[in-house]
Structures are given as structure tokens and as C-alpha cells.
Design a protein around this motif. Structure first.
Motif, PDB file in Angstrom:
ATOM      1  N   LEU A 213       0.827  -1.207   0.000  1.00  0.00           N
ATOM      2  CA  LEU A 213       0.000   0.000   0.000  1.00  0.00           C
ATOM      3  C   LEU A 213       0.864   1.261   0.000  1.00  0.00           C
ATOM      4  CD1 LEU A 213      -2.976  -0.862   2.391  1.00  0.00           C
ATOM      5  CD2 LEU A 213      -3.094  -0.357  -0.060  1.00  0.00           C
ATOM      6  N   LYS A 214       1.966   1.235   0.739  1.00  0.00           N
ATOM      7  CA  LYS A 214       2.884   2.372   0.750  1.00  0.00           C
ATOM      8  C   LYS A 214       3.470   2.615  -0.639  1.00  0.00           C
ATOM      9  CE  LYS A 214       4.419   2.345   5.606  1.00  0.00           C
ATOM     10  NZ  LYS A 214       5.568   2.095   6.518  1.00  0.00           N
ATOM     11  N   LEU A 215       3.867   1.538  -1.289  1.00  0.00           N
ATOM     12  CA  LEU A 215       4.451   1.658  -2.626  1.00  0.00           C
ATOM     13  C   LEU A 215       3.428   2.186  -3.632  1.00  0.00           C
ATOM     14  CD1 LEU A 215       6.495  -1.689  -2.750  1.00  0.00           C
ATOM     15  CD2 LEU A 215       7.423   0.632  -2.548  1.00  0.00           C
ATOM     16  N   LEU A 216       2.207   1.671  -3.551  1.00  0.00           N
ATOM     17  CA  LEU A 216       1.154   2.111  -4.468  1.00  0.00           C
ATOM     18  C   LEU A 216       0.792   3.572  -4.234  1.00  0.00           C
ATOM     19  CD1 LEU A 216      -1.155  -1.058  -4.324  1.00  0.00           C
ATOM     20  CD2 LEU A 216       0.213  -0.323  -6.283  1.00  0.00           C
ATOM     21  N   ASN A 217       0.648   3.964  -2.978  1.00  0.00           N
ATOM     22  CA  ASN A 217       0.294   5.355  -2.667  1.00  0.00           C
ATOM     23  C   ASN A 217       1.400   6.334  -3.055  1.00  0.00           C
ATOM     24  OD1 ASN A 217      -2.394   5.314  -1.568  1.00  0.00           O
ATOM     25  ND2 ASN A 217      -1.582   4.218   0.205  1.00  0.00           N
ATOM     26  N   ALA A 218       2.645   5.893  -2.899  1.00  0.00           N
ATOM     27  CA  ALA A 218       3.772   6.742  -3.305  1.00  0.00           C
ATOM     28  C   ALA A 218       3.746   6.987  -4.814  1.00  0.00           C
ATOM     29  CB  ALA A 218       5.092   6.100  -2.887  1.00  0.00           C
ATOM     30  N   LYS A 219       3.432   5.928  -5.562  1.00  0.00           N
ATOM     31  CA  LYS A 219       3.355   6.071  -7.025  1.00  0.00           C
ATOM     32  C   LYS A 219       2.191   6.975  -7.423  1.00  0.00           C
ATOM     33  CE  LYS A 219       5.453   4.114  -9.754  1.00  0.00           C
ATOM     34  NZ  LYS A 219       6.671   4.524 -10.500  1.00  0.00           N
ATOM     35  N   ILE A 220       1.064   6.848  -6.755  1.00  0.00           N
ATOM     36  CA  ILE A 220      -0.096   7.698  -7.053  1.00  0.00           C
ATOM     37  C   ILE A 220       0.232   9.166  -6.797  1.00  0.00           C
ATOM     38  CG2 ILE A 220      -2.400   8.339  -6.216  1.00  0.00           C
ATOM     39  CD1 ILE A 220      -3.016   5.369  -5.965  1.00  0.00           C
ATOM     40  N   GLU A 221       0.928   9.440  -5.706  1.00  0.00           N
ATOM     41  CA  GLU A 221       1.300  10.816  -5.370  1.00  0.00           C
ATOM     42  C   GLU A 221       2.184  11.419  -6.460  1.00  0.00           C
ATOM     43  OE1 GLU A 221       3.439  13.247  -1.681  1.00  0.00           O
ATOM     44  OE2 GLU A 221       2.775  11.180  -1.379  1.00  0.00           O
ATOM     45  N   ILE A 222       3.117  10.629  -6.961  1.00  0.00           N
ATOM     46  CA  ILE A 222       3.998  11.103  -8.039  1.00  0.00           C
ATOM     47  C   ILE A 222       3.186  11.395  -9.295  1.00  0.00           C
ATOM     48  CG2 ILE A 222       5.822  10.398  -9.634  1.00  0.00           C
ATOM     49  CD1 ILE A 222       7.034   8.776  -7.278  1.00  0.00           C
ATOM     50  N   LEU A 223       2.297  10.467  -9.659  1.00  0.00           N
ATOM     51  CA  LEU A 223       1.519  10.615 -10.889  1.00  0.00           C
ATOM     52  C   LEU A 223       0.554  11.794 -10.816  1.00  0.00           C
ATOM     53  CD1 LEU A 223       0.744   6.874 -11.711  1.00  0.00           C
ATOM     54  CD2 LEU A 223       2.302   8.397 -12.929  1.00  0.00           C
ATOM     55  N   CYS A 224      -0.068  11.983  -9.669  1.00  0.00           N
ATOM     56  CA  CYS A 224      -1.041  13.072  -9.522  1.00  0.00           C
ATOM     57  C   CYS A 224      -0.378  14.448  -9.567  1.00  0.00           C
ATOM     58  CB  CYS A 224      -1.829  12.903  -8.225  1.00  0.00           C
ATOM     59  SG  CYS A 224      -3.016  11.532  -8.278  1.00  0.00           S
ATOM     60  N   SER A 225       0.928  14.492  -9.378  1.00  0.00           N
ATOM     61  CA  SER A 225       1.635  15.778  -9.428  1.00  0.00           C
ATOM     62  C   SER A 225       1.987  16.181 -10.859  1.00  0.00           C
ATOM     63  CB  SER A 225       2.926  15.701  -8.599  1.00  0.00           C
ATOM     64  OG  SER A 225       3.867  14.822  -9.212  1.00  0.00           O
TER      65      SER A 225
END
Length: 254
Positions: A213-225
Motif C-alpha cells: 500500500l505504501k508503494l502504491l500510494n507513493a506512485k499515485i502521489e507522483i503521478l497526480c503531481s
């Protein structure tokens, strides 16, 4: 299972013309489980009588027979989705597991179509797919390898769309498109073979759930930026599909 024969049998008692059918889902992506269904997708042409009839006919055929899951759109519905660069039907067009194809000049059509794709549509679709999978997996008894890999695949595909790179369908080839230092990639490579050996509803061990979940959320944060603009000329794409649709209907209807 003889998929080609099942498709032919299905249309024996129907008026529509079968056009194009492929394998989609986990088998197409190279991450099927031992009990995965055969997800056959594609599109058909209404019969001549249906085409000229003033009454509107259903634009969808759905058949579920054991592990044979069949969905077919009529040509107009399919082309309407392609005009929007719908990533799901674009995957059908790009599929390498093809069971049935009666399209004239198919390769030429596919290549031209892919030149006109809007990567912004791909980005939002794959990002939404990943987020949806994450929401489902956090509900009780839904944190499965299947859901995790669907989310991983969605995020990796969304990331490539921001670079205007078409994501590969096979998961191992998709991995090759991703930065080798990506921590999400490392987890996915380590667990892919485990996923293939598990049944569809097999759960990720609880100790691993927080990490993924940490890895997935980190990737989402990068993409949403990241910001992504429309990358195609929508009218040019629509005109091309209109021209091809006209020629295809002339070919079959005379």
C-alpha cells in the motif's frame, strides 16, 4: 478449450456478423491464475436487416458459459469508444491473442489508429483503474494478488502515458518499460510468479499488505503531481474512423 469453435457456434443462430475477437484480461497480460476465466472480447457487425431497420437493436452481446466469458460490441459502439481513445478497447485492438479476425486491412487500420491516440485518456483511465483496485483490496477479504497486480499494472501504464509511451500488454514487457530502480517494480517482479501459482482469490499475506500500500500510494502521489494535455487531434481521429466504418459497411453490405 477451443475458443474459435465456441465463437463460431455462438454466431450460428444469430443474425450478426462476427468481426474480431481476442483474449483480454489476465491471460492477455501474462499473469493468469490456474483458475482464470477466458475473457473473450471483440466486436460484430449488425446484420443488413438490423442495420436498415428503423428500430434500435441492442449494441451488445454477452454470454457467460462456465469459464467462457464473452462480450461483443457492435461496430458503431466500438468505434465510438475508439474515437475517445478508450484504453480498454484499444487493448483489444492491440491484443496478440487473436481468435477471430475478418477485418479487411487490419494491420493498416490498427497502425493508423494508434498514431491518433490521446495519451491523456490513457493516463486518466489507468490511474482510475489502479485507485479503484486499491479501494476494493482494502475491504475485508479482498486484498488479493489479483487486485494488487491490476493496480500495479494500472499505475505503470499511467506513468508511461505521461511520457506518451504506449504501455505493453504483457506484464513482463511492461516491467521492461519501467525505471529499473522503481521500488514498486522490484516488489512486482518478486511476486509475479507467486501470483501466477495462486488461485484468483488468494490473499496477500498481512505482513506484506502495508508495504505494498505504501508503494502504491507513493506512485499515485507522483503521478497526480504531473500534468498531461490532450495529445491528439480528435476530429482527425473521428474522420478516420468514419471513413473506415463507411468502407467496412460497404464491404459487408454491398
Amino acid at each position: 478449450m477451443n475458443i474459435q469453435q465456441k465463437i463460431q457456434n455462438l454466431f450460428q443462430n444469430r443474425d450478426e456478423h462476427p468481426l474480431f475477437y481476442i483474449e483480454s484480461g489476465s491471460r492477455l497480460w501474462g499473469m493468469a491464475s490456474p483458475d482464470s476465466d477466458y475473457d473473450v472480447r471483440g466486436f460484430h457487425l449488425p446484420s443488413k436487416a438490423q442495420y436498415y431497420d428503423y428500430r434500435q437493436h441492442r449494441d451488445l452481446i454477452e454470454i457467460m458459459d462456465g469459464d467462457f466469458d464473452f462480450v461483443s460490441f457492435d461496430l458503431n459502439k466500438m468505434f465510438g469508444l475508439l474515437a475517445k481513445s478508450n484504453p480498454t478497447v484499444l487493448e483489444w485492438v492491440r491484443a496478440h491473442i487473436i481468435y477471430f479476425n475478418q477485418f479487411p486491412e487490419w494491420d493498416k487500420f490498427k497502425d493508423r489508429l494508434l498514431e491518433e491516440v490521446d495519451y491523456k485518456a490513457l493516463y486518466y483511465h489507468y490511474l482510475s483503474l489502479a485507485k479503484g483496485g486499491m479501494n476494493v483490496m482494502q475491504v475485508a477479504d479482498n486484498f488479493t494478488y489479483k487486485k494488487v497486480f491490476y493496480s500495479i499494472r494500472g499505475l505503470m501504464s499511467a506513468e508511461l502515458a505521461t511520457q506518451q509511451i504506449m504501455p505493453e500488454l504483457l506484464i513482463t514487457e511492461l516491467f521492461e518499460q519501467i525505471d529499473a530502480n522503481d521500488p514498486l517494480l522490484h516488489w512486482a517482479e518478486d511476486y509475479l510468479e507467486i501470483k501466477k501459482q495462486q488461485k484468483e482469490k488468494a490473499q496477500v499475506p498481512e505482513a506484506e499488505q502495508i508495504q505494498i500500500l505504501k508503494l502504491l500510494n507513493a506512485k499515485i502521489e507522483i503521478l497526480c503531481s504531473r500534468k498531461i494535455e490532450q495529445t491528439n487531434d480528435i476530429e482527425k481521429l473521428k474522420n478516420y474512423l468514419t471513413e473506415y466504418s463507411f468502407n467496412l459497411k460497404q464491404h459487408f453490405y454491398g
